[in-house]
Enzyme design. Structure first.
Site, PDB file in Angstrom:
ATOM      1  N   SER A   1      27.460   5.635  40.330  1.00  0.00           N
ATOM      2  CA  SER A   1      26.813   4.671  39.445  1.00  0.00           C
ATOM      3  C   SER A   1      27.564   4.633  38.133  1.00  0.00           C
ATOM      4  O   SER A   1      28.269   5.589  37.773  1.00  0.00           O
ATOM      5  CB  SER A   1      25.360   5.072  39.190  1.00  0.00           C
ATOM      6  OG  SER A   1      24.773   4.285  38.174  1.00  0.00           O
TER       7      SER A   1
ATOM      8  N   TYR B   1      18.489  11.275  38.213  1.00  0.00           N
ATOM      9  CA  TYR B   1      19.356  10.296  38.859  1.00  0.00           C
ATOM     10  C   TYR B   1      20.746  10.301  38.228  1.00  0.00           C
ATOM     11  O   TYR B   1      21.760  10.364  38.924  1.00  0.00           O
ATOM     12  CB  TYR B   1      18.738   8.905  38.752  1.00  0.00           C
ATOM     13  CG  TYR B   1      19.570   7.811  39.388  1.00  0.00           C
ATOM     14  CD1 TYR B   1      19.486   7.552  40.755  1.00  0.00           C
ATOM     15  CD2 TYR B   1      20.443   7.033  38.631  1.00  0.00           C
ATOM     16  CE1 TYR B   1      20.251   6.555  41.347  1.00  0.00           C
ATOM     17  CE2 TYR B   1      21.203   6.030  39.210  1.00  0.00           C
ATOM     18  CZ  TYR B   1      21.102   5.799  40.562  1.00  0.00           C
ATOM     19  OH  TYR B   1      21.871   4.810  41.134  1.00  0.00           O
TER      20      TYR B   1
END
Length: 276
Positions: A147, A161
């Site tokens: 990401s 995350y």
């Protein structure tokens, strides 16, 4: 005219929705035989049906995989070799962003552990079991979904995350070096904010959505198909000299120091944003 993945076999986790769904369909259209893996049998089977309708009955097979279980991932690799005779491409895409994920103070240990189990161990196991199969096939390509938050802090707290995706990026770099001379390439896809159920469920208010979008120079969420095309490139022989990269598909987010002036109107009223 042959497709960009003609003659290749691909295993894709998280194939039932979002980026995994779009990549599965795109890979099959480009000639690959696809092992579509997902924990959700209904959505995974739906992906395979779409592929069969578009390409043909031998183009894809579904296998139920919970990436938090090593045995499931090992079995998926076995299915690829049993059904199609080899494995050339692995897209370790499945992951979670838990709605209870927050900052260092408020994130519960059970949320942290669950996120690491799926997002980090799941990718590790995907690589662990795929690499011997890629060796047997004479090489191949692994793409791990990281990401943009592996490179930049998130504007909305999501510590577990973000940390998990940083781990995926570091893992990808090391594996790329270790296996570079085995004709095995390992790259990380680093999406920006994407209009997928995973992110939209997390950014569950308009304020949260705008808080994320204000940092994107293009001023919009990306689409899953835009990520799938990037994965297709990394999976194909067109990227044969690319390994160890953090492949950013983020609408310019990580390139931006400030956002375009027209977007500042979306900032909350209490902001001290000065435009410098």
């Amino acid at each position: 005219m042959p497709g960009r993945l003609t003659g290749k076999v691909a295993l894709i986790t998280g194939a039932g929705s979002g980026i995994g769904l779009e990549a599965s369909i795109l890979f099959a259209k480009e000639g690959a035989q696809v092992v579509a893996a997902d924990i959700n049998e209904q959505s995974g089977q739906a992906t395979v049906k779409k592929i069969h309708d578009l390409v043909g009955p031998k183009s894809a097979v579904f296998v139920r995989v919970d990436v938090a279980k090593e045995s499931d991932i090992a079995n998926a690799v076995k299915v690829a070799e049993t059904e199609y005779g080899k494995l050339n491409i692995v897209f370790n895409n499945a992951g979670i962003m838990h709605p209870a994920d927050d900052d260092a103070i408020n994130t519960e240990e059970k949320i942290w552990d669950l996120t690491m189990q799926i997002n980090v161990k799941g990718v590790w196991w995907g690589c662990k079991h795929a690499i011997p199969a890629l060796r047997r096939a004479g090489g191949g390509s692994i793409i791990n979904t990281a990401s943009f938050v592996a490179l930049r802090g998130a504007a909305t707290p999501q510590l577990a995350y973000t940390s998990s995706k940083g781990a995926v990026l570091a893992m990808t770099r090391e594996l790329s070096v270790i296996h570079a001379r085995e004709n095995i390439r390992v790259n990380a896809l680093c999406p920006g904010p994407i209009r997928t159920p995973l992110l939209m469920d997390f950014l569950n208010t308009e304020e949260k959505k705008q808080r994320r979008l204000i940092h994107v120079p293009m001023g919009r969420f990306g689409e899953a198909i835009e990520q799938a095309y990037a994965v297709l490139f990394l999976a194909s022989d067109e990227s044969s000299f690319i390994t160890g990269t953090d492949f950013l598909v983020d609408g310019g987010l990580t390139a931006a120091y400030v956002t375009p002036e027209g977007q500042t109107k979306s900032l909350p009223p209490h902001s001290n944003f000065s435009g410098v």
